[in-house]
Scaffold this active site. Structure first.
Site, mmCIF file in Angstrom:
data_model
loop_
_atom_site.group_PDB
_atom_site.id
_atom_site.type_symbol
_atom_site.label_atom_id
_atom_site.label_comp_id
_atom_site.label_asym_id
_atom_site.label_seq_id
_atom_site.Cartn_x
_atom_site.Cartn_y
_atom_site.Cartn_z
ATOM 1 N N ASP A 1 -4.338 -13.768 2.131
ATOM 2 C CA ASP A 1 -5.044 -14.277 0.966
ATOM 3 C C ASP A 1 -4.595 -15.720 0.766
ATOM 4 O O ASP A 1 -3.503 -16.105 1.184
ATOM 5 C CB ASP A 1 -4.689 -13.418 -0.245
ATOM 6 C CG ASP A 1 -5.395 -13.876 -1.503
ATOM 7 O OD1 ASP A 1 -6.557 -14.286 -1.410
ATOM 8 O OD2 ASP A 1 -4.760 -13.836 -2.569
ATOM 9 N N ASP B 1 -1.149 -10.547 -2.726
ATOM 10 C CA ASP B 1 -0.319 -10.274 -3.909
ATOM 11 C C ASP B 1 -1.109 -9.856 -5.128
ATOM 12 O O ASP B 1 -0.540 -9.652 -6.197
ATOM 13 C CB ASP B 1 0.515 -11.514 -4.258
ATOM 14 C CG ASP B 1 -0.345 -12.661 -4.781
ATOM 15 O OD1 ASP B 1 -1.572 -12.634 -4.557
ATOM 16 O OD2 ASP B 1 0.213 -13.581 -5.401
ATOM 17 N N ASP C 1 -6.408 -7.487 -3.613
ATOM 18 C CA ASP C 1 -5.977 -7.328 -2.219
ATOM 19 C C ASP C 1 -5.621 -5.882 -1.880
ATOM 20 O O ASP C 1 -5.463 -5.535 -0.712
ATOM 21 C CB ASP C 1 -4.743 -8.201 -1.940
ATOM 22 C CG ASP C 1 -5.013 -9.682 -2.125
ATOM 23 O OD1 ASP C 1 -6.112 -10.117 -1.736
ATOM 24 O OD2 ASP C 1 -4.139 -10.393 -2.648
#
Length: 776
Positions: A461, A664, A668
């Site tokens: 990410d 995080d 996700d």
């Protein structure tokens, strides 16, 4: 003015916790047997009055595990029962689950050590008496008749075999009863056969044929083999148990990070030292220069630099000020601060880390299934080989055939004990998870560690992983007679009522630059476009609008004057917000999520490990590409929803990639769960951490590189261990069966077989312990 330190005569030692108590501080006290005792707290006083002798008889004994404690096998974690016992599969003593008590004794290690202290000297004496005559022709006891010498050997060997080796026979019988044949099956059969044969030969030699009796009518006995085998197996077990204790060293080291006491700030402003167990949520604690942070909390006053390397592996101290969080066990620098306690007990970061490491050390890797499958066929196969060797020696061996047949069978049973095979995988997993914890890399289970070693694609990410996750004001441009300060002042006024990340960045930017923020009223948020309101001190004030180009277009505000600047800023990955006052453009402000300082080096390291880096972000493609170009990311997917991130992971897996996903956020979590290995940043959402196989205590991709290095080193180590164990048995069993006798006249003594078996286990343990020093 400084406080005077109490003189030695003004202090006493708390007999419960060992703390020094100031006699002038009004602490609890009691009298027992005419003696006065002083305590740091009412808790220690209560413990003392309940059982004074426990604390007056020297160091207190470690408390046993509480009733209801679940125990599991270190080799077979699927075996779980209430209370201690032996594993029905491998026979090993079960260990308490969860986090080990700080001073909890290893009962099996204590028991086996005690038995070894008895077995070793007796076995040495028996071996010396017997082997000196056979090897060197030296009679150490010339004053004893040969038959009396056998009785002496019986007397010395019997306590070794029947008491010192008793646990092996118990577990061997249990293995036969449950049908799970294991190393104790072989040890019990081998030593039992050697001992019983020798007992019968000593007390009823007439039962054996003449060809087996010597000049004095005596049958050769193998008391020395049985005794030495038990002693060597005990030695191997003690070494293994101590090695397993060392693998728990990482847990104990983490437990030791937390200080035993804390300095609590009272309402009067004074401080008192209390045991950490008495700290409660909401307490105010003072952390002095050089102190360890006692527990998780938030700084409410003061500033300092805190060394968090003990938990994150990062050596650079982190600045801490008001409203910053601090973690128990980290080391304070030269500053001082007061903190509010946020979490205690099992909820603290340190406790959660310890619990995760403890659970991971008892998980099993898929590769362990190979060892288990082999062991399932191996033990019955070894027994079959021992029987065949016995029959062949009995039929075609030289005289005395029965003695040679017995030696061959016992040697096969002893040398083939599969303890090295059973240790090969779990001992490496235990050491590796402990090493990872020291470097800020928490492995949830062994299966994840094994998969991580095979990963070739890393999906990351952007926000919070490659970037800081905290947008910051980067640029201001003013037009139509406005100044940059005025633009920022009005923008901050409009954002003062918002909690949006962009608003936080603008307000912080105004604060950092010392800009006086205008007053705003009639504030209104326009969904998907921005905010509007009125600013200025005049009656009615000025109509102000702050937002995207859609908000400007809707109110027909000309933004062409800043087109080139906006294009440039967007190519740099920045988010641009327009400001209009009284329907005229006043300027723009740009906000960006700064790239992590370590991100570029981290990606370079991951490339060096052969990984392809794929960015998957919900941000716009322009910003994503800008970040990717600066960092050297291989592939970019932008504007993704949580479902689309999951689909990306699935697509990569269909292409044959072994995918790790690092993120995080809550968005996700689905992709983390779907990936072959999910990697959560420790500062992220709880749901992300729960979905992951690996957690990094610091949101830094260098931790991913550490994890990959650790996983690959661990799998190499396990394969080396399995090679040692397999190779040893492939070579050792045929030699023990006597295949070299026709060629070289070599017959392997059961005593030598026992030594070789113990050596194989020690070599596996020693190889696994090398992981403690692996460079991450």
């Amino acid at each position: 003015m400084t406080d005077q330190k109490p003189q030695p005569s003004e202090t006493a030692v708390d007999p419960v916790c060992g703390m020094t108590v100031d006699l002038q501080a009004g602490k609890p006290t009691t009298e027992h047997d005419g003696e006065h005792y002083h305590f740091c707290s009412k808790g220690c006083l209560k413990k003392f009055t309940a059982d004074p002798e426990r604390y007056l008889g020297g160091a207190p004994e470690p408390e046993p595990a509480p009733p209801g404690t679940l125990y599991t096998c270190p080799m077979h974690p699927e075996i779980v029962q209430e209370g201690p016992g032996a594993c029905p599969i491998c026979g090993m003593a079960l260990e308490p689950m969860g986090v080990p008590a700080e001073d909890a004794p290893n009962e099996e290690l204590i028991d086996f050590t005690r038995r070894l202290w008895v077995a070793a000297p007796l076995a040495f004496i028996v071996a010396a008496i017997e082997m000196s005559a056979h090897a060197f022709g030296l009679d150490l006891l010339p004053f004893l008749e040969p038959h009396a010498k056998q009785w002496l050997l019986f007397a010395l060997a019997t306590p070794v075999v029947l008491w010192c080796g008793w646990p092996f026979f118990v577990r061997g019988v249990q293995s036969l009863r449950t049908g799970h044949l294991n190393m104790f099956t072989l040890i019990g059969l081998g030593t039992g056969a050697a001992y019983l044969y020798s007992v019968v030969g000593t007390f009823a030699p007439h039962l054996f044929p003449e060809s087996m009796r010597g000049a004095h009518g005596l049958v050769p006995v193998y008391f020395e083999a049985a005794a030495v085998i038990v002693a060597l197996v005990l030695l191997g077990q003690v070494l293994e148990l101590r090695a397993r204790e060392k693998t728990g060293g990482a847990i104990r080291a983490l437990l030791d990070l937390a200080p035993k006491t804390a300095l609590r700030v009272l309402k009067s402003g004074d401080t008192e030292t209390i045991p950490l167990a008495e700290v409660q949520v909401g307490d105010i604690l003072r952390v002095r220069p050089g102190d360890q942070v006692p527990i998780d909390g938030t700084v409410i006053d003061g500033r300092s630099q805190v060394d968090e390397s003990m938990l994150t592996g990062e050596p650079v101290p982190v600045a801490k000020g008001q409203n910053d969080t601090v973690t128990g066990g980290t080391l304070n620098g030269t500053g001082s601060f007061d903190m509010r306690v946020d979490r205690t007990g099992a909820e603290t970061t340190l406790s959660q880390v310890v619990h995760m490491v403890a659970e991971a050390q008892r998980s099993r890797a898929p590769i362990q299934g190979l060892a288990d499958a082999v062991a399932g066929y191996f033990v019955p196969g070894v027994i079959a080989i021992a029987v065949i060797a016995f029959i062949v020696w009995l039929l075609v061996g030289p005289p005395p055939q029965l003695a040679y047949a017995l030696v061959a069978a016992v040697s096969v049973l002893i040398i083939a004990c599969p303890c090295a095979l059973g240790l090969a995988t779990p001992i490496s997993i235990m050491v590796a998870t402990g090493r990872g914890a020291q470097a800020g890399v928490l492995i949830r289970n062994a299966a994840g560690l094994e998969r991580l070693a095979k990963v070739d694609t890393l999906v990351v990410d952007k926000t919070g992983t490659l970037t800081e996750g905290k947008p910051a004001l980067t640029d201001i441009a003013a037009v139509n007679g406005y100044t940059e300060s005025k633009v920022l002042s009005i923008a901050a006024a409009l954002e003062s009522g918002s909690e949006h990340p962009l608003a936080v960045a603008i307000l912080k930017g105004a604060s950092d630059k010392g800009v006086k923020v205008e007053k705003a009223r009639d504030f209104e948020a326009v969904t998907g476009q921005g905010v509007i309101g009125r600013v200025g001190g005049n009656i009615g004030g000025h109509a102000a609008r702050l937002g995207n180009s859609q908000l400007m277009d809707e109110h027909r505000i000309n933004i062409l004057d800043v087109k080139d600047s906006v294009t440039r800023l967007r190519k740099e990955g920045k988010t641009v917000v327009y400001l209009a006052v009284d329907n005229r453009l006043a300027g723009i402000v740009a906000v960006a999520d700064p790239i992590r300082e370590s991100a570029k080096d981290s990606i370079a390291t991951l490339h060096g490990l052969g990984l392809r880096i794929v960015m998957a972000t919900g941000d716009n493609i322009t910003t994503a590409r800008s970040v990717a170009e600066q960092l050297g990311v291989d592939e970019v997917h932008a504007g993704l929803t949580p479902g689309e991130k999951l689909e990306l992971v699935e697509e990569l897996q269909k292409q044959g990639a072994v995918v790790a996903m690092a993120g995080d956020g809550i968005n996700d979590a689905p992709a983390l769960a779907k990936a072959d290995v999910g990697i959560a940043m420790g500062t992220g959402a709880d749901v992300a951490v729960e979905s992951a196989d690996m957690t990094l205590l610091k949101s830094d991709l260098r931790g991913v590189a550490r994890g990959v290095k650790l996983a690959r080193a661990t799998m190499r180590n396990i394969k080396q261990n399995l090679f040692f164990a397999f190779c040893y048995n492939v070579i050792g069993v045929p030699i023990a069966a006597g295949v070299l006798y026709p060629v070289a006249g070599i017959v392997l003594s059961p005593m030598i077989a026992a030594a070789a078996m113990s050596l194989s286990s020690v070599s596996v343990v020693g190889n696994a312990l090398r992981l403690r020093r692996v460079d991450l």
